[in-house]
Design a protein around this motif. Structure first.
Motif, PDB file in Angstrom:
ATOM      1  N   GLN A   1       0.828  -1.199   0.000  1.00 35.65           N
ATOM      2  CA  GLN A   1       0.000   0.000   0.000  1.00 35.65           C
ATOM      3  C   GLN A   1       0.869   1.258   0.000  1.00 35.65           C
TER       4      GLN A   1
ATOM      5  N   TRP B   1      -0.815   9.535   1.799  1.00 39.02           N
ATOM      6  CA  TRP B   1      -1.277   8.992   3.076  1.00 39.02           C
ATOM      7  C   TRP B   1      -1.778  10.195   3.852  1.00 39.02           C
TER       8      TRP B   1
ATOM      9  N   SER C   1      -4.566  11.065   6.996  1.00 40.87           N
ATOM     10  CA  SER C   1      -5.335  10.424   8.058  1.00 40.87           C
ATOM     11  C   SER C   1      -6.839  10.458   7.815  1.00 40.87           C
TER      12      SER C   1
ATOM     13  N   THR D   1      -7.196   7.817   4.873  1.00 36.89           N
ATOM     14  CA  THR D   1      -6.530   6.522   4.987  1.00 36.89           C
ATOM     15  C   THR D   1      -6.952   5.741   6.222  1.00 36.89           C
ATOM     16  N   LEU D   2      -7.165   6.433   7.339  1.00 36.23           N
ATOM     17  CA  LEU D   2      -7.517   5.738   8.578  1.00 36.23           C
ATOM     18  C   LEU D   2      -8.975   5.300   8.562  1.00 36.23           C
ATOM     19  N   ARG D   3      -9.200   4.053   8.888  1.00 39.35           N
ATOM     20  CA  ARG D   3     -10.562   3.534   8.985  1.00 39.35           C
ATOM     21  C   ARG D   3     -11.006   3.574  10.444  1.00 39.35           C
TER      22      ARG D   3
ATOM     23  N   GLY E   1     -11.969   2.537  13.980  1.00 42.26           N
ATOM     24  CA  GLY E   1     -11.578   1.364  14.756  1.00 42.26           C
ATOM     25  C   GLY E   1     -10.127   0.969  14.586  1.00 42.26           C
ATOM     26  N   THR E   2      -9.404   1.651  13.695  1.00 40.41           N
ATOM     27  CA  THR E   2      -8.003   1.347  13.435  1.00 40.41           C
ATOM     28  C   THR E   2      -7.134   1.922  14.548  1.00 40.41           C
ATOM     29  N   ASP E   3      -6.087   1.192  14.915  1.00 36.74           N
ATOM     30  CA  ASP E   3      -5.106   1.720  15.856  1.00 36.74           C
ATOM     31  C   ASP E   3      -4.324   2.807  15.121  1.00 36.74           C
ATOM     32  N   MET E   4      -4.526   4.052  15.524  1.00 39.60           N
ATOM     33  CA  MET E   4      -3.925   5.176  14.811  1.00 39.60           C
ATOM     34  C   MET E   4      -2.409   5.097  14.759  1.00 39.60           C
TER      35      MET E   4
ATOM     36  N   ALA F   1      -1.283   2.454  12.250  1.00 39.82           N
ATOM     37  CA  ALA F   1      -1.576   2.891  10.885  1.00 39.82           C
ATOM     38  C   ALA F   1      -0.624   4.004  10.453  1.00 39.82           C
TER      39      ALA F   1
ATOM     40  N   LYS G   1       2.780   2.511   9.693  1.00 38.55           N
ATOM     41  CA  LYS G   1       2.770   1.859   8.378  1.00 38.55           C
ATOM     42  C   LYS G   1       2.797   2.894   7.263  1.00 38.55           C
TER      43      LYS G   1
END
Length: 150
Positions: free
Chosen positions: A5, A37, A39, A42-44, A46-49, A52, A55
């Motif tokens: 990604q 990228w 936030s 890209t961040l969904r 429930g995602t651990d910020m 993410a 990554k």
């Protein structure tokens, strides 16, 4: 290890800028076919910020720091995610600060290391022109990567 990604640019911004200035910069990059990228996109939920973001940092060719008054405030007072992002980005070869509503001198008072990087200022040229220049740099980086991996 292959990057997954991959993004061309990691856009680092202050939380208050996410729906205004940072979103505008994101939209301009996308309009130039630059993978970003960002936030807000890209961040969904429930995602651990932190995971993410880590990554995103690893998988991006370069980092852009949108330095606004809100970012300066965060860097002065906040030692959380924004500071961690910035620390990780400062270890990268390609990190470009973009001053927007602040000066390099003001940034130098808060983060001399970031202020020492070559960057751009919207006081000197429109953000649209800055995005074009960064998009051209991204294209050059992609060509260099392709040449080096061939």
């Amino acid at each position: 290890m292959a990057r997954t990604q991959a993004h061309d640019v990691f856009l680092c911004h202050a939380w208050p800028d996410r729906q205004a200035d940072a979103k505008d910069v994101y939209d301009l990059f996308v309009g130039k076919d630059v993978s970003v990228w960002f936030s807000e996109v890209t961040l969904r939920p429930g995602t651990d910020m932190r995971v993410a973001i880590d990554k995103g940092l690893v998988s991006s060719r370069m980092g852009i720091v949108l330095v606004t008054p809100a970012m300066l405030d965060k860097l002065r007072t906040d030692r959380s995610i924004a500071s961690n992002e910035l620390s990780a980005l400062l270890r990268r070869n390609l990190l470009v600060p973009v001053m927007h509503g602040v000066t390099f001198e003001e940034l130098d008072q808060v983060s001399p290391t970031l202020a020492s990087r070559g960057g751009f200022s919207t006081a000197e040229e429109p953000i649209e022109d800055i995005v074009v220049k960064i998009a051209e740099l991204v294209g050059t980086l992609a060509e260099e990567e392709a040449t080096n991996s061939a």
